[in-house]
Scaffold this motif. Structure first.
Motif, short mmCIF file in Angstrom:
data_model
loop_
_atom_site.label_atom_id
_atom_site.label_comp_id
_atom_site.label_asym_id
_atom_site.label_seq_id
_atom_site.Cartn_x
_atom_site.Cartn_y
_atom_site.Cartn_z
N LEU A 71 0.83 -1.20 0.00
CA LEU A 71 0.00 0.00 0.00
C LEU A 71 0.87 1.26 0.00
O LEU A 71 0.57 2.24 -0.67
CB LEU A 71 -0.89 -0.03 1.25
CG LEU A 71 -2.18 0.76 1.22
CD1 LEU A 71 -3.06 0.37 0.05
CD2 LEU A 71 -2.93 0.56 2.53
N SER A 72 1.97 1.20 0.72
CA SER A 72 2.85 2.37 0.79
C SER A 72 3.40 2.71 -0.60
O SER A 72 3.57 3.88 -0.93
CB SER A 72 3.99 2.13 1.77
OG SER A 72 4.93 1.21 1.25
N GLU A 73 3.64 1.68 -1.41
CA GLU A 73 4.12 1.93 -2.77
C GLU A 73 3.02 2.52 -3.65
O GLU A 73 3.27 3.41 -4.45
CB GLU A 73 4.60 0.62 -3.41
CG GLU A 73 5.93 0.14 -2.90
CD GLU A 73 6.53 -0.92 -3.80
OE1 GLU A 73 5.80 -1.86 -4.17
OE2 GLU A 73 7.71 -0.78 -4.15
N ILE A 74 1.83 1.99 -3.47
CA ILE A 74 0.72 2.43 -4.30
C ILE A 74 0.32 3.88 -4.04
O ILE A 74 0.00 4.62 -4.95
CB ILE A 74 -0.50 1.49 -4.08
CG1 ILE A 74 -0.23 0.13 -4.72
CG2 ILE A 74 -1.79 2.10 -4.64
CD1 ILE A 74 -1.31 -0.89 -4.45
N VAL A 75 0.33 4.27 -2.78
CA VAL A 75 -0.24 5.58 -2.44
C VAL A 75 0.75 6.74 -2.54
O VAL A 75 0.34 7.90 -2.52
CB VAL A 75 -0.90 5.60 -1.04
CG1 VAL A 75 -2.00 4.55 -0.97
CG2 VAL A 75 0.11 5.42 0.07
#
Ligand code: ZN
Length: 128
Positions: A71-75
């Motif tokens: 999620l950290s990569e996506i956001v």
């Protein structure tokens, strides 16, 4: 109970992305899943309506920690109003698994924490 994790979960579990903390982050938000013992803290830096930087710390099962890493990569670089629209479906797609009622709480914990963080930023923004 034996569980089958997708490759991508194992990869993020072993090599978490964006793990750590941001000094003087705009928002620090913590949440936990007492059912499994998962803990997640997100450090968020914003640039207007965009997440400029994100890091996380946490402990718990592979699914919760891998979901936080992914999620950290996506956001990163994403608009905050797109983030609050993310749902369970996107998380399952991201993890390449469909999860039972217990595991889904693990998988959704990072998203829940992240949304809380974004909402608290939005709240702050409109107060000032
Ligand atoms: Zn868990």
């Amino acid at each position: 109970m034996k569980e089958i994790y997708s490759e991508i979960i194992l990869d993020h579990w072993k090599n978490p992305r964006n793990k750590g903390r941001i000094e003087n982050a705009d928002i620090v938000i913590e949440d936990s899943n007492p059912l499994c013992g998962d803990k997640i803290t997100f450090y968020l830096d914003f640039e207007k309506e965009t997440i400029r930087d994100v890091k996380f710390e946490g402990s718990g099962c592979a699914i919760s920690q891998a979901a936080a890493s992914m999620l950290s990569e996506i956001v990163k670089g994403k608009n905050i109003y797109d983030i609050v629209k993310l749902e369970k479906d996107e998380i399952e797609k991201m993890l390449h698994v469909s999860l039972g009622p217990n595991r889904i709480k693990c998988a959704l914990l990072p998203l829940k924490a992240l949304k809380l963080g974004v909402y608290s930023y939005i709240g702050k923004k409109y107060k000032t």
